[in-house]
Design a protein around this motif. Structure first.
Motif, PDB file in Angstrom:
ATOM      1  N   THR A   1       0.761  -1.302  -0.225  1.00  0.00           N
ATOM      2  CA  THR A   1       0.035  -0.101   0.098  1.00  0.00           C
ATOM      3  C   THR A   1       0.927   1.236   0.028  1.00  0.00           C
ATOM      4  OG1 THR A   1      -1.676   1.149   1.269  1.00  0.00           O
ATOM      5  CG2 THR A   1      -0.088  -0.041   2.307  1.00  0.00           C
ATOM      6  N   ASP A   2       0.384   2.319  -0.368  1.00  0.00           N
ATOM      7  CA  ASP A   2       0.933   3.688  -0.472  1.00  0.00           C
ATOM      8  C   ASP A   2       0.799   4.336   1.008  1.00  0.00           C
ATOM      9  OD1 ASP A   2       2.325   3.209  -2.835  1.00  0.00           O
ATOM     10  OD2 ASP A   2       0.752   4.097  -3.978  1.00  0.00           O
ATOM     11  N   VAL A   3      -0.413   3.972   1.443  1.00  0.00           N
ATOM     12  CA  VAL A   3      -0.969   4.575   2.564  1.00  0.00           C
ATOM     13  C   VAL A   3      -0.429   4.256   3.905  1.00  0.00           C
ATOM     14  CG1 VAL A   3      -3.179   5.492   3.929  1.00  0.00           C
ATOM     15  CG2 VAL A   3      -3.149   4.912   1.591  1.00  0.00           C
ATOM     16  N   ILE A   4       0.967   4.683   4.132  1.00  0.00           N
ATOM     17  CA  ILE A   4       1.648   3.956   5.494  1.00  0.00           C
ATOM     18  C   ILE A   4       2.115   5.391   6.354  1.00  0.00           C
ATOM     19  CG2 ILE A   4       3.978   3.040   6.134  1.00  0.00           C
ATOM     20  CD1 ILE A   4       3.857   2.129   3.022  1.00  0.00           C
ATOM     21  N   GLU A   5       1.903   5.225   7.694  1.00  0.00           N
ATOM     22  CA  GLU A   5       2.159   6.000   8.568  1.00  0.00           C
ATOM     23  C   GLU A   5       3.246   5.500   9.621  1.00  0.00           C
ATOM     24  OE1 GLU A   5       0.489   8.229  12.578  1.00  0.00           O
ATOM     25  OE2 GLU A   5      -1.042   7.637  11.036  1.00  0.00           O
ATOM     26  N   PRO A   6       4.644   5.799   9.163  1.00  0.00           N
ATOM     27  CA  PRO A   6       5.651   5.509   9.913  1.00  0.00           C
ATOM     28  C   PRO A   6       5.406   6.070  11.620  1.00  0.00           C
ATOM     29  CG  PRO A   6       6.353   6.322   7.846  1.00  0.00           C
ATOM     30  CD  PRO A   6       5.005   6.775   8.045  1.00  0.00           C
ATOM     31  N   LEU A   7       5.710   5.056  12.497  1.00  0.00           N
ATOM     32  CA  LEU A   7       5.823   5.641  13.553  1.00  0.00           C
ATOM     33  C   LEU A   7       7.260   5.524  14.414  1.00  0.00           C
ATOM     34  CD1 LEU A   7       2.590   3.555  15.341  1.00  0.00           C
ATOM     35  CD2 LEU A   7       2.896   5.917  14.444  1.00  0.00           C
ATOM     36  N   SER A   8       8.102   4.775  13.723  1.00  0.00           N
ATOM     37  CA  SER A   8       9.296   4.483  14.425  1.00  0.00           C
ATOM     38  C   SER A   8      10.144   3.615  13.272  1.00  0.00           C
ATOM     39  CB  SER A   8       9.767   3.962  15.802  1.00  0.00           C
ATOM     40  OG  SER A   8       8.967   2.698  15.528  1.00  0.00           O
ATOM     41  N   LEU A   9      11.313   3.588  13.750  1.00  0.00           N
ATOM     42  CA  LEU A   9      12.339   2.447  12.682  1.00  0.00           C
ATOM     43  C   LEU A   9      11.629   1.447  12.441  1.00  0.00           C
ATOM     44  CD1 LEU A   9      15.880   3.544  13.832  1.00  0.00           C
ATOM     45  CD2 LEU A   9      14.562   4.338  11.822  1.00  0.00           C
ATOM     46  N   ASP A  10      11.097   1.018  13.399  1.00  0.00           N
ATOM     47  CA  ASP A  10      10.532  -0.386  13.236  1.00  0.00           C
ATOM     48  C   ASP A  10       9.011  -0.823  13.557  1.00  0.00           C
ATOM     49  OD1 ASP A  10      10.696   0.249  15.932  1.00  0.00           O
ATOM     50  OD2 ASP A  10      10.579  -2.116  16.617  1.00  0.00           O
ATOM     51  N   GLU A  11       8.205   0.268  13.340  1.00  0.00           N
ATOM     52  CA  GLU A  11       6.709  -0.123  13.353  1.00  0.00           C
ATOM     53  C   GLU A  11       6.016   1.141  12.377  1.00  0.00           C
ATOM     54  OE1 GLU A  11       4.308   1.015  16.991  1.00  0.00           O
ATOM     55  OE2 GLU A  11       6.239   1.901  17.992  1.00  0.00           O
ATOM     56  N   ALA A  12       4.698   0.692  12.114  1.00  0.00           N
ATOM     57  CA  ALA A  12       4.144   1.634  11.013  1.00  0.00           C
ATOM     58  C   ALA A  12       2.632   1.165  10.953  1.00  0.00           C
ATOM     59  CB  ALA A  12       4.603   1.677   9.716  1.00  0.00           C
ATOM     60  N   TYR A  13       1.676   2.088  10.642  1.00  0.00           N
ATOM     61  CA  TYR A  13       0.390   1.810  10.292  1.00  0.00           C
ATOM     62  C   TYR A  13       0.406   1.465   8.906  1.00  0.00           C
ATOM     63  CZ  TYR A  13      -1.679   3.090  14.997  1.00  0.00           C
ATOM     64  OH  TYR A  13      -1.764   3.354  16.189  1.00  0.00           O
TER      65      TYR A  13
END
Length: 349
Positions: free
Chosen positions: A93-105
């Motif tokens: 998907t192009d709809v990505i929300e990074p939260l940190s180096l190792d996690e994302a929505y």
């Protein structure tokens, strides 16, 4: 109905170190400051069994687990691996929300992969990470951001938890309030004193009382426990600050030593700012001190350019709060805003 996946790598820094050095596998391991005054960044699950946690002092961690192996972190390596992880995310998907180096929505609502099954997409993401990077990840899948984040932690390590739409309220009703993002130790104690322990307790509680006790967060918590979370996935986060800091192996006892540290930190901060100031403007400068009892104090004031003397003046104000305590950390921080927003503000005046 949204389909949101939260992916979180398992004990990320420690897992990268174990991957790259197999002799570290199967033993209690932590990444962080190796001397007694350092702080743990991440621990593996063998170390967590002894109570070793992130943000814990290395000295405390070694007391809990004398056999603990502590290795220094390598942020450059972790950033490189993080790019590889996020490249895998982008395949789905192009709809990505990074939260940190190792996690994302990841919002996969409109994805056609696996016939639109968010569960199968999450499984394939996890398998791709393990196959290509030799790392494991856990995932939570649901229609709501906060539920997906909570769910990703339930079957760690190397697991998945799916909460379908018709099970959302049941899941929230049974949810320990301490697992909801934003409910820290102090807030949880206050909630417990009101007889609130899980989602169903809050759902049955008076909303106005909750707001009067906890302000805006009381309203947010009431919404979460009613299955309301309308937050969208934020594809691009605007950087709002740049900072540098130094932790001492031996406490600083006086203001003069703090000011000497500012000379060194100022140079590093200028280098970091060069990378972001092409489209941003400075709005505030700040100084952070951490005292020997781990209490933090920060002094910030509006300023539109880098100024070492201004940092020194802020440091003097912060140090005045020491009340005889020594200092273990000094940090400098610059708040920035996009030029566009600043221009629009000027036009509206």
């Amino acid at each position: 109905m949204k389909k949101i996946i939260h992916v979180d790598l398992d004990s990320y820094y420690a897992s990268v170190e174990m991957r790259d050095n197999p002799s570290l596998r199967g033993i209690p391991l932590a990444v962080g400051g190796k001397n007694g005054r350092g702080v743990i960044s991440t621990s593996n699950y063998e170390a967590r069994a002894f109570g070793v946690r992130s943000a814990m002092s290395t000295a405390k961690a070694l007391q809990l687990c004398p056999s603990l192996t502590v290795v220094s972190g390598n942020m450059e390596k972790y950033r490189v691996v993080s790019k590889q992880i996020h490249e895998i995310f982008s395949r789905y998907t192009d709809v990505i929300e990074p939260l940190s180096l190792d996690e994302a929505y990841l919002d996969v609502t409109d994805s056609k992969m696996f016939n639109g099954s968010a569960t199968l997409i999450a499984q394939d993401i996890r398998q791709s990470i393990e196959r290509e990077l030799n790392l494991t990840a856990s995932a939570g899948v649901s229609p709501l951001k906060f539920v997906s984040k909570v769910a990703s932690d339930i079957n760690k390590p190397n697991g998945i938890c799916v909460v379908p739409p018709d099970k959302i309220q049941e899941f929230i009703d049974q949810l320990d309030l301490g697992k909801i993002n934003g409910v820290g130790k102090v807030t949880l104690e206050k909630l417990n004193k009101l007889g609130l322990y899980n989602g169903s307790d809050v759902k049955a509680f008076d909303q106005s009382t909750l707001i009067s006790r906890f302000g805006k967060f009381g309203h947010i918590l009431w919404q979460r426990c009613h299955g309301i979370d309308e937050r969208e996935i934020i594809v691009e986060r605007v950087r709002k600050s740049v900072g540098v800091e130094k932790t001492y192996s031996i406490d600083i006892q006086n203001l003069r030593e703090c000011i000497e540290t500012i000379d060194l930190l100022f140079i590093e901060l200028e280098k970091r700012l060069e990378k972001v100031l092409h489209d941003k403007l400075i709005t505030k400068l700040g100084v952070k001190l951490k005292f020997n009892d781990f209490q933090l104090t920060t002094v910030e004031h509006k300023h539109d350019k880098m100024n070492k003397q201004f940092f020194i003046e802020l440091c003097e104000q912060a140090f005045a709060r020491s009340q005889g305590r020594s200092v273990r950390l000094v940090g400098l921080n610059v708040r920035v805003e996009p030029k566009e927003s600043t221009d629009q503000l000027q036009l509206s005046l």
